[in-house]
Write a protein that holds these residues in place. Structure first.
Motif, mmCIF file in Angstrom:
data_model
loop_
_atom_site.group_PDB
_atom_site.id
_atom_site.type_symbol
_atom_site.label_atom_id
_atom_site.label_comp_id
_atom_site.label_asym_id
_atom_site.label_seq_id
_atom_site.Cartn_x
_atom_site.Cartn_y
_atom_site.Cartn_z
ATOM 1 N N LYS A 59 0.993 -1.383 -0.346
ATOM 2 C CA LYS A 59 0.250 0.241 -0.021
ATOM 3 C C LYS A 59 0.719 0.890 0.273
ATOM 4 N N LEU A 62 1.908 1.885 -3.614
ATOM 5 C CA LEU A 62 1.403 2.529 -5.048
ATOM 6 C C LEU A 62 0.436 4.097 -3.568
ATOM 7 N N SER A 63 1.077 4.279 -2.928
ATOM 8 C CA SER A 63 0.406 5.134 -2.099
ATOM 9 C C SER A 63 0.694 6.455 -2.962
ATOM 10 N N THR A 65 1.629 7.484 -5.221
ATOM 11 C CA THR A 65 1.007 7.294 -7.448
ATOM 12 C C THR A 65 -0.715 7.282 -7.559
ATOM 13 N N GLU A 66 -0.732 6.974 -6.174
ATOM 14 C CA GLU A 66 -2.712 7.404 -6.158
ATOM 15 C C GLU A 66 -2.842 8.734 -5.935
ATOM 16 N N SER A 114 2.349 -8.097 -5.365
ATOM 17 C CA SER A 114 1.032 -7.441 -5.788
ATOM 18 C C SER A 114 0.004 -8.761 -5.275
ATOM 19 N N VAL A 121 -4.329 -4.087 -3.761
ATOM 20 C CA VAL A 121 -4.200 -3.631 -5.783
ATOM 21 C C VAL A 121 -5.246 -3.491 -5.827
ATOM 22 N N HIS A 124 -5.981 -0.425 -4.779
ATOM 23 C CA HIS A 124 -5.642 0.466 -5.727
ATOM 24 C C HIS A 124 -6.193 0.661 -7.037
ATOM 25 N N GLU A 127 -9.489 2.237 -6.988
ATOM 26 C CA GLU A 127 -9.394 4.307 -6.450
ATOM 27 C C GLU A 127 -8.879 4.754 -8.228
#
Length: 195
Positions: A59, A62-63, A65-66, A114, A121, A124, A127
């Motif tokens: 997480k 990935l955060s 990028t979000e 992942s 994932v 993600h 989102e």
């Protein structure tokens, strides 16, 4: 033993280091604890299981990028519709490409993680699709896009651009023609969405 207070953030940083060094198959909570100078029980007080620790690391990876994509959406200086959608797609591609190129070992590790962290994932991907839907809805409201179902259109755009964000395609991101290929796909999608 470390005198610095043990925080979840410190544990996650150490976990990334351990994953980079040993890979996901060999990295253990004991290795993380050793890097931190604490007992493995101390790590488990913050993350109840090894799986929870790996999910938190995924997480954390990935955060950013979000967040970068959310900034594209909230940029009030950018026109809605096509310009925002293209910027969002390019930001996603650049973020993934940067991660793959800057630290290939860690990128490969996170690709493996992942597979284990499917809930993380999935959240993600949900989102990202939500963000795309928001852009398309905005374009429809402004009369730039014609999409009877913006959520369905967002899913189609995401699937059509998988080559530029799905880690499975990372080896292709180094090709000399990849930017032109991205431009061609983005232009085609934008033409298809126009009202």
């Amino acid at each position: 033993m470390s005198t610095e207070p043990l925080t979840a953030e410190r544990i996650l940083e150490a976990t990334e280091e351990v994953l980079r060094r040993y890979g996901p198959a060999k990295a253990t909570v004991v290795d993380v604890a050793r890097v931190l100078g604490v007992s493995h029980g101390s790590v488990y007080r913050h993350f109840r299981t090894k799986a929870a620790l790996r999910e938190a690391v995924t997480k954390r990876w990935l955060s950013p990028t979000e967040a970068a994509l959310a900034r594209v959406i909230s940029d009030s200086g950018r026109e809605p519709g096509a310009a925002k959608l293209r910027a969002w797609l390019l930001t996603l591609f650049d973020a993934k490409r940067l991660k793959a190129g800057d630290d290939p070992e860690l990128f490969a590790t996170f690709c493996a993680l992942s597979q284990e962290s499917s809930d993380v994932v999935d959240a993600h991907l949900t989102e990202l699709t939500r963000q795309l839907t928001r852009i398309i809805e905005e374009g429809v409201r402004e009369g730039e896009f014609a999409a009877p179902d913006p959520r369905e259109a967002a899913g189609a755009v995401f699937a059509a651009t998988a080559r530029f964000h799905d880690p499975a395609y990372a080896p292709e991101w180094r090709k000399s023609t990849i930017d032109a290929e991205f431009d061609a796909v983005a232009a085609l999608l934008l033409r298809g969405l126009r009202a």
